[in-house]
Design an enzyme around this catalytic site. Sequence first.
Site, short mmCIF file in Angstrom:
data_model
loop_
_atom_site.label_atom_id
_atom_site.label_comp_id
_atom_site.label_asym_id
_atom_site.label_seq_id
_atom_site.Cartn_x
_atom_site.Cartn_y
_atom_site.Cartn_z
N ASP A 73 0.86 -1.17 0.00
CA ASP A 73 0.00 0.00 0.00
C ASP A 73 0.91 1.23 0.00
O ASP A 73 2.14 1.12 -0.16
CB ASP A 73 -1.01 -0.04 1.17
CG ASP A 73 -0.38 0.20 2.53
OD1 ASP A 73 0.86 0.35 2.61
OD2 ASP A 73 -1.14 0.23 3.53
N THR A 107 2.37 -2.15 8.82
CA THR A 107 2.75 -3.21 9.78
C THR A 107 2.97 -4.56 9.12
O THR A 107 3.52 -5.47 9.75
CB THR A 107 1.62 -3.42 10.81
OG1 THR A 107 0.43 -3.77 10.09
CG2 THR A 107 1.36 -2.16 11.63
N HIS A 155 5.52 -32.00 8.25
CA HIS A 155 5.01 -30.64 8.01
C HIS A 155 3.98 -30.64 6.88
O HIS A 155 3.06 -29.82 6.88
CB HIS A 155 6.17 -29.70 7.68
CG HIS A 155 7.21 -29.69 8.76
ND1 HIS A 155 6.94 -29.29 10.04
CD2 HIS A 155 8.52 -30.08 8.75
CE1 HIS A 155 8.04 -29.41 10.78
NE2 HIS A 155 9.00 -29.90 10.01
N HIS A 179 8.62 -25.04 7.33
CA HIS A 179 7.59 -25.80 8.06
C HIS A 179 6.17 -25.52 7.56
O HIS A 179 5.32 -26.40 7.63
CB HIS A 179 7.64 -25.47 9.56
CG HIS A 179 8.81 -26.11 10.26
ND1 HIS A 179 8.91 -26.20 11.63
CD2 HIS A 179 9.93 -26.71 9.76
CE1 HIS A 179 10.05 -26.82 11.95
NE2 HIS A 179 10.68 -27.13 10.83
N CYS A 185 2.80 -3.45 3.91
CA CYS A 185 2.02 -2.28 4.31
C CYS A 185 2.73 -1.69 5.52
O CYS A 185 3.92 -1.99 5.74
CB CYS A 185 0.56 -2.62 4.54
SG CYS A 185 0.21 -3.74 5.92
C1 RB5 Z 1 -2.03 2.53 6.63
O1 RB5 Z 1 -1.99 3.70 7.37
C2 RB5 Z 1 -1.86 1.31 7.53
O2 RB5 Z 1 -3.02 1.10 8.27
C3 RB5 Z 1 -1.53 0.11 6.71
O3 RB5 Z 1 -0.35 0.34 5.97
C4 RB5 Z 1 -1.25 -1.18 7.47
O4 RB5 Z 1 -0.32 -0.98 8.48
C5 RB5 Z 1 -2.40 -1.96 7.90
O5 RB5 Z 1 -2.29 -3.10 8.38
#
Ligand code: RB5
Length: 149
Positions: free
Chosen positions: A12, A71, A137, A102, A69
Site C-alpha cells: 500500500d 505493519t 510438516h 515448516h 504495508c
Molecule cells: C495505513 O496507514 C496502515 O493502516 C496500513 O499500511 C497497514 O499498516 C495496515 O495493516
Amino acid sequence: MSADKRIALSSDHAAIPLRRAIAEHMSAQGWDVVDIGPTTPESTHYPTHGAAAARLVASGDCRLGIVLCGTGQGIMMAANKVRGIRCGVCSDTFSARMIRQHNDANMLALGARVVGEGLALEIVDAFLDASFEGGRHATRVDMISALER
Ligand code: RB5
C-alpha cells in the site's frame, strides 16, 4: 524467464520506498519481479493490493509473493483470504526461514513501519533461500488447506 523465478510484489502507500528497494534487490539476484504497485503515494487500501498479488500466486503466474504495508498485518490478512495462499508476517530472519521450511508459505508480508531496509532485505533473502521440508510438516499444511474446503 521461468515461472519458478517469478515473484509477485505489491504494497500500500505506506511501503512504496521499501517495496522499490526489495524489487531492486531481487532483480539483482535474477528474480523476475512482477511489481504491481502502487506507484504513487496517495493513500490507498491494502486489501486491494494484497489480494492482487495473492491472485498471481494462487493462479500459478508467480511462484511466490511479497506484500508490504505499514505493519504487514493488514495486507497479510487480505492475502490469506485468497484460496491457496499461506502468507506470514515476519520481522526476523528465523521466522522467515521457518515459514518456508515448516509452513510452506508462498507469500511473505513485511511492515515498512516495523523493519528497516537492511533487515527487510535479510528477511527477504532468508525467505527466498529456504525450502519446504515436507514430511510431518506436509500433513499439517494439508490440514490448513482442508480448512479452505
Ligand atoms: C495505513 O496507514 C496502515 O493502516 C496500513 O499500511 C497497514 O499498516 C495496515 O495493516
